[in-house]
Write a protein that holds these residues in place. Structure first.
Motif: not given
Lengths: 119, 310
Positions: A95-101, A106, A108, A110, A113, A115
């Motif tokens: 799964a995507r590691c960082f997301a959402g705002s 965003h 990232y 994997l 690094a 973006s």
């Protein structure tokens, strides 16, 4: 006794001893095709669907494989033991590691690094 | 005492799918000490240098992951005050009081769900049954330790969606400091927060991702880098599922190795880091340097480390 494991939505196939789970058998041979996560039936990354062939399974997290899915052939490869030649479809993925705002989405990359922003 | 309010993460409760295998892992391989079982089938453990009755609890379930973390506060009065502040913060849901004795040797606990979906508890009392070396002219370490033998349960890293709400709760209501953070893009959007209520570089950390209430790891403290290397030997000797390491983190400077319990819950043992004071400026990492921030030696990200959670 070795069984043949074929990944139908990929090009891999490999031999799997009857007493070794499918994921470990793949890793031991240095083969790829099924994503490797916790190897303990907990994270769901190595989820597959057995399209054809006899098998048994160990304890798998219900958060990853529901009762309905299990009866429909879904399993975690780390808890999947072949009892004959198997044909598998890989379902799980990293799964995507960082997301959402609110201001942007965003992701990232994997591998490096990198973006990117998807609005 | 100079350290007040919330003192430390006092317990973590994990779900496991095979209790016997899990107990063997947490005692023989990790090296915790089993201290109790209760009529609900839960098993309670502590690390050898911890005074309070227990710090890790395992519960048999049909899925892996974390039930909740418990935080020890300095007094009954602080518990009442913080319970009120948390409840009135507008940041939490599902507040309740858990009766004294529901955990053995433990007083009443105030339970709530934080914006990232994790369940947290505050409590003021847990019987100090003592560490393995005692408190009168103690030896530096006890005989009979098994496995990696960490001295304490140290922190957890958790994944969830509303990172901003959770950081606001921990910093503005519970009194934590933001020791380190990771920010992304020109707008410096925060994607990770390392929070301390003590002199430790982190007591809990959170990473922003879309799903609520995910567990990344529970971490345990070793003395030094060589003990981390020896933990790696134990992982191989016992054919434990390794995640990665031994390596060093840029973030927190910790020397670390990660592995999984038999149900797929990630554990860390680590050494090093630094002393955090509440007036220390926050360390900020930018997303273009996330590789060395997380893995200082490899300088690149690892897909499984970032993606695999329970």
């Amino acid at each position: 006794m070795k069984h043949r494991i074929e990944i139908v939505n990929g090009s891999e196939s490999f031999g799997c001893p009857a007493d070794l789970d499918v994921l470990r058998a793949m890793e031991c041979l240095g083969r790829k095709g099924i994503p490797v996560g916790c190897r303990g039936g907990g994270c769901g990354i190595c989820k597959v669907r057995v399209v054809e062939g006899p098998y048994r399974t160990g304890a798998m997290s219900r958060a990853c494989v529901s009762v309905d899915e299990q009866s429909d052939g879904y399993a975690l490869a780390c808890k999947l033991f072949a009892e004959g030649d198997l044909r598998l479809q890989v379902v799980g993925k990293m799964a995507r590691c960082f997301a959402g705002s609110a201001g942007g989405f965003h992701v990232y990359g994997l591998q490096g690094a990198a973006s990117q922003t998807n609005n | 005492m100079a350290l007040t309010g919330v003192l430390r993460p006092g317990h973590v409760v994990l779900r496991v799918m095979d209790l016997d295998k899990a107990v063997a892992h947490y005692t023989d391989a990790l090296g915790l000490i089993e201290v109790a079982r209760d009529d609900k089938g839960r098993v309670f453990f502590k690390a050898w240098d911890e005074a309070d009755h227990h710090s890790v609890v395992l519960r048999q379930a049909d899925e892996a992951g974390m039930d909740y973390m418990g935080w020890k506060v300095d007094s009954a009065a602080t518990l009442e005050r913080l319970a009120g502040d948390v409840k009135n913060s507008g940041l939490v849901t599902d507040t309740s009081w858990i009766a004294a004795g529901e955990h053995p040797h433990t007083g009443k606990r105030f339970r709530f769900t934080i914006p990232t979906g994790h369940v947290m508890e505050l409590y003021a009392q847990k019987d100090a049954t003592g560490c393995s070396t005692g408190y009168l002219n103690p030896e530096p370490w006890p005989d009979g330790l098994k496995g990696m033998a960490p001295s304490r349960f140290d922190h957890c890293l958790l994944y969830g969606d509303d990172l901003d709400g959770t950081v606001k709760l921990f910093t503005e209501v519970l009194g934590f400091g933001l020791a380190e953070e990771v920010v992304a893009g020109p707008e410096k959007f925060r994607i990770a927060a390392f929070l301390s209520c003590s002199n430790k570089v982190h007591d809990v950390a959170f990473i922003r991702q879309p799903m609520k209430n995910k567990f990344h790891h529970a971490s345990f403290l070793l003395d030094n880098w060589y003990e981390v290397l020896k933990a790696a030997d134990i992982i191989s000797k016992r054919k434990i599922s390794i995640d990665l390491g031994p390596t060093r983190h840029g973030i927190t400077r910790g020397e670390t190795i990660y592995f999984f319990d038999p149900s797929g819950n990630r554990n860390e043992v680590f050494a090093g880091g630094y002393i955090y004071y509440p007036d220390k400026p926050t360390v900020t990492w930018t997303d273009d340097q996330l590789g060395p921030a997380i893995f200082y030696h490899d300088r690149k990200l690892n897909e499984a480390f970032l993606s695999v959670v329970t």
